[in-house]
Design a protein around this motif. Structure first.
Motif, PDB file in Angstrom:
ATOM      1  N   ASP A  58      -5.636 -48.648  53.835  1.00  0.00           N
ATOM      2  CA  ASP A  58      -6.812 -48.641  53.020  1.00  0.00           C
ATOM      3  C   ASP A  58      -7.446 -47.357  53.036  1.00  0.00           C
ATOM      4  O   ASP A  58      -7.880 -46.970  54.164  1.00  0.00           O
ATOM      5  N   VAL A  59      -7.497 -46.189  52.082  1.00  0.00           N
ATOM      6  CA  VAL A  59      -8.217 -44.957  52.301  1.00  0.00           C
ATOM      7  C   VAL A  59      -9.176 -45.012  51.249  1.00  0.00           C
ATOM      8  O   VAL A  59      -9.612 -43.871  50.831  1.00  0.00           O
ATOM      9  N   SER A  60      -9.851 -45.992  50.869  1.00  0.00           N
ATOM     10  CA  SER A  60     -10.691 -46.028  50.055  1.00  0.00           C
ATOM     11  C   SER A  60     -12.117 -45.488  50.423  1.00  0.00           C
ATOM     12  O   SER A  60     -12.277 -45.254  51.413  1.00  0.00           O
ATOM     13  N   GLY A  61     -13.074 -44.884  49.505  1.00  0.00           N
ATOM     14  CA  GLY A  61     -14.070 -44.158  49.675  1.00  0.00           C
ATOM     15  C   GLY A  61     -15.235 -45.125  50.262  1.00  0.00           C
ATOM     16  O   GLY A  61     -15.259 -46.146  50.242  1.00  0.00           O
ATOM     17  N   GLN A  62     -16.277 -44.723  50.960  1.00  0.00           N
ATOM     18  CA  GLN A  62     -17.358 -45.507  51.633  1.00  0.00           C
ATOM     19  C   GLN A  62     -18.259 -45.689  50.755  1.00  0.00           C
ATOM     20  O   GLN A  62     -18.837 -44.705  49.812  1.00  0.00           O
ATOM     21  N   TRP A  63     -19.123 -46.706  50.653  1.00  0.00           N
ATOM     22  CA  TRP A  63     -20.322 -47.327  50.047  1.00  0.00           C
ATOM     23  C   TRP A  63     -21.501 -47.052  51.214  1.00  0.00           C
ATOM     24  O   TRP A  63     -21.572 -47.777  52.263  1.00  0.00           O
ATOM     25  N   THR A  64     -22.240 -46.157  50.877  1.00  0.00           N
ATOM     26  CA  THR A  64     -23.514 -45.868  51.754  1.00  0.00           C
ATOM     27  C   THR A  64     -24.817 -45.921  51.112  1.00  0.00           C
ATOM     28  O   THR A  64     -24.845 -45.207  50.035  1.00  0.00           O
ATOM     29  N   ASN A  65     -25.685 -46.361  51.594  1.00  0.00           N
ATOM     30  CA  ASN A  65     -27.274 -46.418  51.101  1.00  0.00           C
ATOM     31  C   ASN A  65     -28.161 -45.704  52.105  1.00  0.00           C
ATOM     32  O   ASN A  65     -28.416 -46.622  53.015  1.00  0.00           O
ATOM     33  N   TYR A  66     -28.567 -44.342  52.032  1.00  0.00           N
ATOM     34  CA  TYR A  66     -29.284 -44.056  52.958  1.00  0.00           C
ATOM     35  C   TYR A  66     -30.898 -44.345  53.072  1.00  0.00           C
ATOM     36  O   TYR A  66     -31.391 -44.152  53.863  1.00  0.00           O
ATOM     37  N   LEU A  67     -31.112 -45.002  51.802  1.00  0.00           N
ATOM     38  CA  LEU A  67     -32.252 -45.638  52.067  1.00  0.00           C
ATOM     39  C   LEU A  67     -32.355 -46.905  53.064  1.00  0.00           C
ATOM     40  O   LEU A  67     -33.577 -46.975  53.367  1.00  0.00           O
ATOM     41  N   VAL A  68     -31.459 -47.407  53.001  1.00  0.00           N
ATOM     42  CA  VAL A  68     -31.448 -48.600  53.978  1.00  0.00           C
ATOM     43  C   VAL A  68     -30.971 -48.161  55.498  1.00  0.00           C
ATOM     44  O   VAL A  68     -31.472 -48.648  56.522  1.00  0.00           O
ATOM     45  N   SER A  69     -29.963 -47.265  55.289  1.00  0.00           N
ATOM     46  CA  SER A  69     -29.303 -46.801  56.775  1.00  0.00           C
ATOM     47  C   SER A  69     -29.389 -45.372  56.799  1.00  0.00           C
ATOM     48  O   SER A  69     -28.569 -44.522  56.000  1.00  0.00           O
ATOM     49  N   PRO A  70     -30.294 -44.732  57.902  1.00  0.00           N
ATOM     50  CA  PRO A  70     -30.265 -43.266  57.755  1.00  0.00           C
ATOM     51  C   PRO A  70     -28.988 -42.418  57.975  1.00  0.00           C
ATOM     52  O   PRO A  70     -28.179 -42.981  58.662  1.00  0.00           O
ATOM     53  N   ALA A  71     -28.655 -41.376  57.725  1.00  0.00           N
ATOM     54  CA  ALA A  71     -27.511 -40.779  57.981  1.00  0.00           C
ATOM     55  C   ALA A  71     -27.517 -40.372  59.538  1.00  0.00           C
ATOM     56  O   ALA A  71     -28.215 -39.784  60.075  1.00  0.00           O
ATOM     57  N   THR A  72     -26.344 -41.048  59.957  1.00  0.00           N
ATOM     58  CA  THR A  72     -25.965 -40.626  61.460  1.00  0.00           C
ATOM     59  C   THR A  72     -24.702 -40.029  61.622  1.00  0.00           C
ATOM     60  O   THR A  72     -24.462 -39.762  62.749  1.00  0.00           O
ATOM     61  N   GLY A  73     -24.058 -39.799  60.524  1.00  0.00           N
ATOM     62  CA  GLY A  73     -22.606 -39.324  60.803  1.00  0.00           C
ATOM     63  C   GLY A  73     -22.023 -38.971  59.525  1.00  0.00           C
ATOM     64  O   GLY A  73     -22.640 -39.231  58.474  1.00  0.00           O
ATOM     65  N   PRO A  74     -20.623 -38.306  59.321  1.00  0.00           N
ATOM     66  CA  PRO A  74     -20.264 -37.953  57.985  1.00  0.00           C
ATOM     67  C   PRO A  74     -19.896 -39.388  57.374  1.00  0.00           C
ATOM     68  O   PRO A  74     -19.231 -40.273  57.973  1.00  0.00           O
ATOM     69  N   ARG A  75     -19.946 -39.288  56.268  1.00  0.00           N
ATOM     70  CA  ARG A  75     -19.476 -40.231  54.980  1.00  0.00           C
ATOM     71  C   ARG A  75     -18.922 -39.512  53.994  1.00  0.00           C
ATOM     72  O   ARG A  75     -19.048 -38.524  53.492  1.00  0.00           O
ATOM     73  N   THR A  76     -17.978 -40.285  53.497  1.00  0.00           N
ATOM     74  CA  THR A  76     -17.114 -40.006  52.201  1.00  0.00           C
ATOM     75  C   THR A  76     -17.147 -40.880  51.164  1.00  0.00           C
ATOM     76  O   THR A  76     -16.707 -42.138  51.436  1.00  0.00           O
ATOM     77  N   PRO A  77     -17.749 -40.666  49.899  1.00  0.00           N
ATOM     78  CA  PRO A  77     -17.528 -41.672  48.888  1.00  0.00           C
ATOM     79  C   PRO A  77     -16.056 -41.334  47.999  1.00  0.00           C
ATOM     80  O   PRO A  77     -15.788 -42.399  47.314  1.00  0.00           O
ATOM     81  N   ASN A  78     -15.566 -40.537  48.484  1.00  0.00           N
ATOM     82  CA  ASN A  78     -14.328 -40.382  47.502  1.00  0.00           C
ATOM     83  C   ASN A  78     -13.076 -41.153  48.306  1.00  0.00           C
ATOM     84  O   ASN A  78     -12.881 -41.106  49.334  1.00  0.00           O
ATOM     85  N   GLY A  79     -12.031 -41.639  47.111  1.00  0.00           N
ATOM     86  CA  GLY A  79     -10.867 -42.400  47.716  1.00  0.00           C
ATOM     87  C   GLY A  79      -9.950 -41.183  48.231  1.00  0.00           C
ATOM     88  O   GLY A  79      -9.960 -40.048  47.782  1.00  0.00           O
ATOM     89  N   GLY A  80      -9.285 -41.509  49.152  1.00  0.00           N
ATOM     90  CA  GLY A  80      -8.083 -40.635  49.655  1.00  0.00           C
ATOM     91  C   GLY A  80      -6.636 -40.630  49.076  1.00  0.00           C
ATOM     92  O   GLY A  80      -6.413 -41.141  47.789  1.00  0.00           O
ATOM     93  N   SER A  81      -5.536 -40.639  49.736  1.00  0.00           N
ATOM     94  CA  SER A  81      -4.430 -40.410  49.269  1.00  0.00           C
ATOM     95  C   SER A  81      -3.332 -41.211  50.089  1.00  0.00           C
ATOM     96  O   SER A  81      -3.537 -41.112  51.357  1.00  0.00           O
ATOM     97  N   ILE A  82      -2.254 -42.106  49.483  1.00  0.00           N
ATOM     98  CA  ILE A  82      -1.320 -42.698  50.368  1.00  0.00           C
ATOM     99  C   ILE A  82      -0.014 -42.121  49.669  1.00  0.00           C
ATOM    100  O   ILE A  82       0.152 -42.377  48.392  1.00  0.00           O
ATOM    101  N   GLY A  83       0.795 -41.943  50.842  1.00  0.00           N
ATOM    102  CA  GLY A  83       2.260 -41.525  50.307  1.00  0.00           C
ATOM    103  C   GLY A  83       3.312 -42.158  51.013  1.00  0.00           C
ATOM    104  O   GLY A  83       3.299 -41.844  52.288  1.00  0.00           O
ATOM    105  N   LEU A  84       4.099 -42.819  50.514  1.00  0.00           N
ATOM    106  CA  LEU A  84       5.181 -43.284  51.072  1.00  0.00           C
ATOM    107  C   LEU A  84       6.555 -42.775  50.553  1.00  0.00           C
ATOM    108  O   LEU A  84       6.784 -42.842  49.189  1.00  0.00           O
ATOM    109  N   THR A  85       7.451 -42.520  51.520  1.00  0.00           N
ATOM    110  CA  THR A  85       8.854 -41.926  50.954  1.00  0.00           C
ATOM    111  C   THR A  85       9.841 -42.537  51.819  1.00  0.00           C
ATOM    112  O   THR A  85       9.904 -42.756  53.073  1.00  0.00           O
TER     113      THR A  85
END
Length: 334
Positions: free
Chosen positions: A239-266
């Motif tokens: 699972d390389v899915s992006g994160q769901w973050t609501n800073y109104l509920v939880s203040p920023a304490t570290g890096p977050r990414t909403p973008n999905g990543g990449s999976i490569g299988l060979t």
């Protein structure tokens, strides 16, 4: 413990002298906040009173041109790198590769440490470990083991890595290159920090068995065995899915990414039942209530054999646009 952790610099509170500009309207403007459409006549250096009789000049500063107060802050630095080349390796300790993320670095944090074991470039490939087994805990050597003791046979032929150690290390890049087979045990569960890279390469013509799980939000996961089989056991998940973050509920304490990543299988890929490959997008709600949708990632299956996709669930969903799944050496799209 091998410590690669990044350090930090703390800047104390203080007053900063900045250039002041005199506008055409006679007012003073701090150069960092000066309007772009205002003509400026000079750089402010104070008011000069010339006492010609006494041949003395005095310079007075305006009470409105005081230095600017700057609140102190912490700035973290990137962690280091550990590179290992050895046919026989026993890594039963821990790796510390964390970084300190200052308040001004939330959106662009310093990189965590990097671990590279092995090489794909001759002649260094002669010093690669043979087989690799990833499992929850590596298992220690006997308590009476000394530098003169002989290693157990199973530890001389197989490098055993703890996925708990990798997950807790703070590493943001893990590259493992072997000459033999690779096994992800049923209890293996790798969880790296957002945006990290995980690359595992088995020996040409050898095999890889994946029976665990990997979670790297917005990261890159690559598994490869050139000309050999990659078998995904029932219930395996990447699972390389992006994160769901609501800073109104939880203040920023570290890096977050909403973008999905990449999976490569060979390799020659086969899937047992209920395998999951996910590269979906997430989203962020800022502290001011602004909604930001992430972008979906991608999944690439580079296989020379016919892949039965009935046993695998693949997703690269996005709120605005979805990602893509590429299948086969020619990159045909589903």
């Amino acid at each position: 413990e091998i410590n690669l952790a990044g350090g930090s610099v703390r800047y104390l509170d203080g007053y900063i002298k900045t250039t002041k500009l005199v506008g055409a309207d006679g007012r003073l403007y701090d150069i960092g906040r000066a309007p772009v459409d205002m003509p400026y006549v000079s750089i402010y250096s104070g008011f000069v009173v010339d006492h010609s009789r006494w041949k003395v000049s005095e310079v007075f500063t305006s009470p409105f041109s005081r230095d600017r107060f700057e609140k102190g802050y912490v700035q973290g630095a990137a962690a280091g790198m550990l590179e290992i080349h050895s046919r026989v390796q026993v890594l039963d300790g821990r790796i510390a590769a964390h970084t300190i993320v200052g308040d001004r670095q939330i959106s662009s944090p310093p990189a965590g440490g990097a671990l590279k074991i092995g090489s794909a470039a001759p002649p260094d490939t002669s010093f690669n470990a043979n087989h690799l087994r990833l499992q929850a805990a590596a298992g220690g050597l006997p308590s009476n083991f000394t530098i003169a003791s002989a290693l157990p046979t199973d530890r001389t032929s197989t490098l055993v890595l703890s996925t708990e150690m990798l997950s807790e290390s703070g590493l943001s890049s893990v590259e493992l290159i072997l000459n033999g087979n690779v096994v992800f045990a049923p209890d293996s569960d790798i969880r790296l920090r957002p945006g990290s890279i995980l690359s595992v390469n088995g020996g040409a013509g050898r095999s890889m068995t994946f029976d665990g799980s990997i979670r790297v939000p917005g990261g890159l996961v690559g598994l490869s065995v050139a000309g050999g089989p990659i078998v995904f056991k029932a219930g395996a998940k990447i699972d390389v899915s992006g994160q769901w973050t609501n800073y109104l509920v939880s203040p920023a304490t570290g890096p977050r990414t909403p973008n999905g990543g990449s999976i490569g299988l060979t390799g020659n890929i086969t899937f047992d039942s209920d395998v999951v490959l996910a590269a979906d997008a997430g989203a962020t709600v800022s502290s001011k209530g602004k909604f930001e949708a992430g972008t979906a990632g991608s999944i690439s299956l580079g296989s020379s054999n016919v892949i039965d996709l009935n046993s695998v669930t693949m997703s690269a969903y996005g709120l605005a646009t979805s990602g893509q799944v590429a299948v086969g050496p020619l990159g045909g799209h589903l």
